[in-house]
Structure formats: C-alpha cells, structure tokens
Enzyme design. Structure first.
Site, PDB file in Angstrom:
ATOM      1  N   CYS A   1       0.832  -1.203   0.000  1.00  0.00           N
ATOM      2  CA  CYS A   1       0.000   0.000   0.000  1.00  0.00           C
ATOM      3  C   CYS A   1       0.868   1.254   0.000  1.00  0.00           C
ATOM      4  O   CYS A   1       0.584   2.218  -0.709  1.00  0.00           O
ATOM      5  CB  CYS A   1      -0.941  -0.001   1.204  1.00  0.00           C
ATOM      6  SG  CYS A   1      -2.061   1.413   1.247  1.00  0.00           S
TER       7      CYS A   1
ATOM      8  N   CYS B   1      -5.567  -1.414   6.768  1.00  0.00           N
ATOM      9  CA  CYS B   1      -6.268  -0.155   6.990  1.00  0.00           C
ATOM     10  C   CYS B   1      -7.695  -0.142   6.477  1.00  0.00           C
ATOM     11  O   CYS B   1      -8.608   0.288   7.172  1.00  0.00           O
ATOM     12  CB  CYS B   1      -5.479   0.990   6.373  1.00  0.00           C
ATOM     13  SG  CYS B   1      -5.202   0.852   4.607  1.00  0.00           S
TER      14      CYS B   1
END
Length: 344
Positions: free
Chosen positions: A91, A186
């Site tokens: 990410c 997340c």
C-alpha cells in the site's frame, strides 16, 4: 491525512513552523461493500476539522480502483499460491506514494505522512532510518518504496515516541487526541482478515496432517486462511498445534504438536528480488525482522545471485514463511537497506 492522531500532529508540527501544507485524504479499499471502506464519515470529519484549524486545504483523493488493481490483487495472488503477503507494505509503495503521486503528488517536492520513521542524509545519500520508538517503528512497512519516493518522503513525527505524540495532541486539544489507533489492514475496518480472504477466494477444504506421524487430525477450509507458525484459531483438540508447512498442490496443511516445536523454527532462509532503498548492496553483518515487532535479529548475509541472498540468523526464528518480507538494517538497526521476499 487519515483522521488519526499521528497525521493530525504532522499538520500541527508543520503549522507551528509557519507552513500550511495541502492535505489529502486517500480513499482506498474494494468498492463492492461500502462498510469495508476505511474512509468513514468520522475519519473525514476528523481530518477536515484539523486541516481547517490550521488553515490548510483538504482534498479527498479516490484510490479505490488502484487499491483493488494493485494491492488487493497482489494479496489474493500470494495467499492463493500459499504465501504470506503484507498488504500494508505494498500500500505504501503502490498507493500512498504511488497512485496518490500520479494523481496529486507530482506537484510537490515533499510528501509528509504520519509514519514512525525518519530520513537522514549520510555521506551525501538519503537513507530511511528507524524511529526511536521500537514498538511503533514503521520502517518495515516502508522498505519497498522506490528511491524516487524516498527522495520525496518526509516524516515530521518520526523522531517522537508514541506517547509524546499523544501528549502533543492533548496539549493542543486536537479533536482526535484520544482516538484509538487503527489496527490491522487499513481499509478493512471491523472486517476480519479471513472474511476478506473468503470474500474473494471462497473455501477450498483439505486435510490437516500431523507432520511427524502422517496422521490426519482434521480438515481446513482453505490453505489461505493459515500462515506458517500459526498457533491460535486452529480448532483441533489435544493441542497446542502449530502450522509448519503447506502443500499447495495436494491442498494439505501440516501441523506439529507440542509447545514451540523445532519444526516451527528456521535459522537459515533465502530471500529473492531484494529491493534496495539507497545503495545496491548489503553488508556482511546485518540486523533484520520478518514481521512487525519491536525486536531485531542479528545475522550474516550470503549472496547467491543478483538481488538474491541467504540470511544466516544468529538465532532460530519462529514462523518464517514464504512470501513474508525480510527487512534488512545495519548492525545498529538504524539504517534500512530495503527488503526481499522470503522463499523456502
């Protein structure tokens, strides 16, 4: 800005120096189920309030599709092949410093985030260096970013301990000063990681075999729900049991009985496709970590091919799994050299 306390204190730190950074809230995650989206109204409200307080512009950048095309696909491909991926590592490389850069970041010389990491110029080169907080240090999640991303990276709270950041937020009466840190991947929010895997890969039942005896002790729902070294959540009687091996072709999960069996440990293991951050070489003596923990391990490095090495750990390591990233540091675990994927 995520709406959390760390990125909010970043804005404060810059504002107190007379700066008014442009702030960006990145929306990520699969689009199919809105409740999986970590860009909740509360997050955005928090980010908006902090940006407004310090006279900063806030813009929402939608990276849903990019996250699916890159990070989620990487995760699914890896777990389907029997590996242990790290979505948060990718990410940072592909979204926070990647897709975001393509959409907005190319207009800026520096991109600040709330990561617990530092950068230093050593002998004329920019290095990623560790935070003084060993528990919160996030250099392991940043060890796959590209060199041009490192050049732009800026970590204004990286020299603080977490409790110092909390203290600043409370002293300055930031709206999210007492907000809990996010846990896990997340964008999943309250969704369990196994539910996330099941959503895309479904079930694939197979046998669970005791490694030492060949005795079948039960069944699994899919190899991708388990990782090497796993102890909890197996659900078999007469334990404890440890996951020690996967046979992807035969769809067999091998476990070992007892408390920390030797089959769950490795001292020497190969890494390939090593990604260098600053200089394209590793020293002979290093420290390393294979998961997000406060501890580093001492080791020596043996080069076997271009960007391929064998890590000879000073001590046996629990739960070494193919697909994990081995993150390499200098002997003082200060400078981060980069990371490579473990192959076994």
């Amino acid at each position: 800005m995520s709406g959390g306390v760390d990125s909010s204190v970043v804005v404060y730190e810059l504002a107190r120096q007379g700066l008014h950074p442009d702030c960006f809230y990145i929306k990520i995650g699969p689009e199919e189920k809105e409740e999986w989206d970590c860009s909740s109204e509360e997050d955005l409200e928090m980010a908006t309030a902090v940006a407004h307080r310090y006279g900063c512009r806030l813009e929402v950048v939608d990276c849903h599709r990019e996250y699916w095309d890159n990070v989620t696909r990487y995760t699914m491909d890896k777990v389907k092949a029997g590996f242990t991926p790290n979505p948060d590592v990718m990410c940072n490389r592909l979204i926070k410093f990647g897709a975001f850069h393509e959409k907005r970041g190319h207009d800026y010389d520096l991109i600040a985030t709330g990561h617990y990491a530092q950068t230093e110029i050593i002998d004329g080169k920019k290095w990623l260096t560790t935070s003084p907080d060993p528990v919160k240090d996030q250099t392991d999640f940043l060890a796959q970013i590209y060199d041009w991303q490192l050049e732009k990276a800026f970590f204004p709270i990286g020299h603080y301990m977490k409790d110092e950041v909390r203290a600043i937020a409370e002293r300055e009466h930031l709206v999210n000063a007492r907000r809990k840190d996010s846990q896990g991947i997340c964008f999943l929010g309250k969704i369990n990681y196994n539910e996330y895997i099941e959503r895309y890969l479904g079930d694939n039942p197979g046998d669970v075999i005791e490694l030492e005896t060949g005795r079948r002790i039960g069944a699994h729902k899919g190899l991708w729900f388990h990782t090497i070294g796993q102890r909890k959540g197996l659900g078999f009687g007469g334990g404890p049991w440890f996951v020690v091996k996967k046979d992807v072709e035969r769809n067999i999960l091998y476990v070992s009985h007892g408390y920390d069996p030797q089959t769950a440990y490795k001292q020497d293991f190969p890494v390939h496709d090593f990604h260098f951050l600053t200089i394209p070489e590793l020293p002979e003596r290093i420290t390393f970590k294979i998961r997000h923990t406060p501890e580093w391990h001492e080791a020596t490095v043996e080069k076997i091919a271009d960007r391929s090495y064998i890590i000879h750990s000073k001590e046996k390591i629990h739960g070494v799994a193919p697909g994990q990233f081995c993150v390499v540091y200098d002997e003082a675990h200060h400078r981060c050299y980069g990371s490579g994927e473990i192959t076994i």
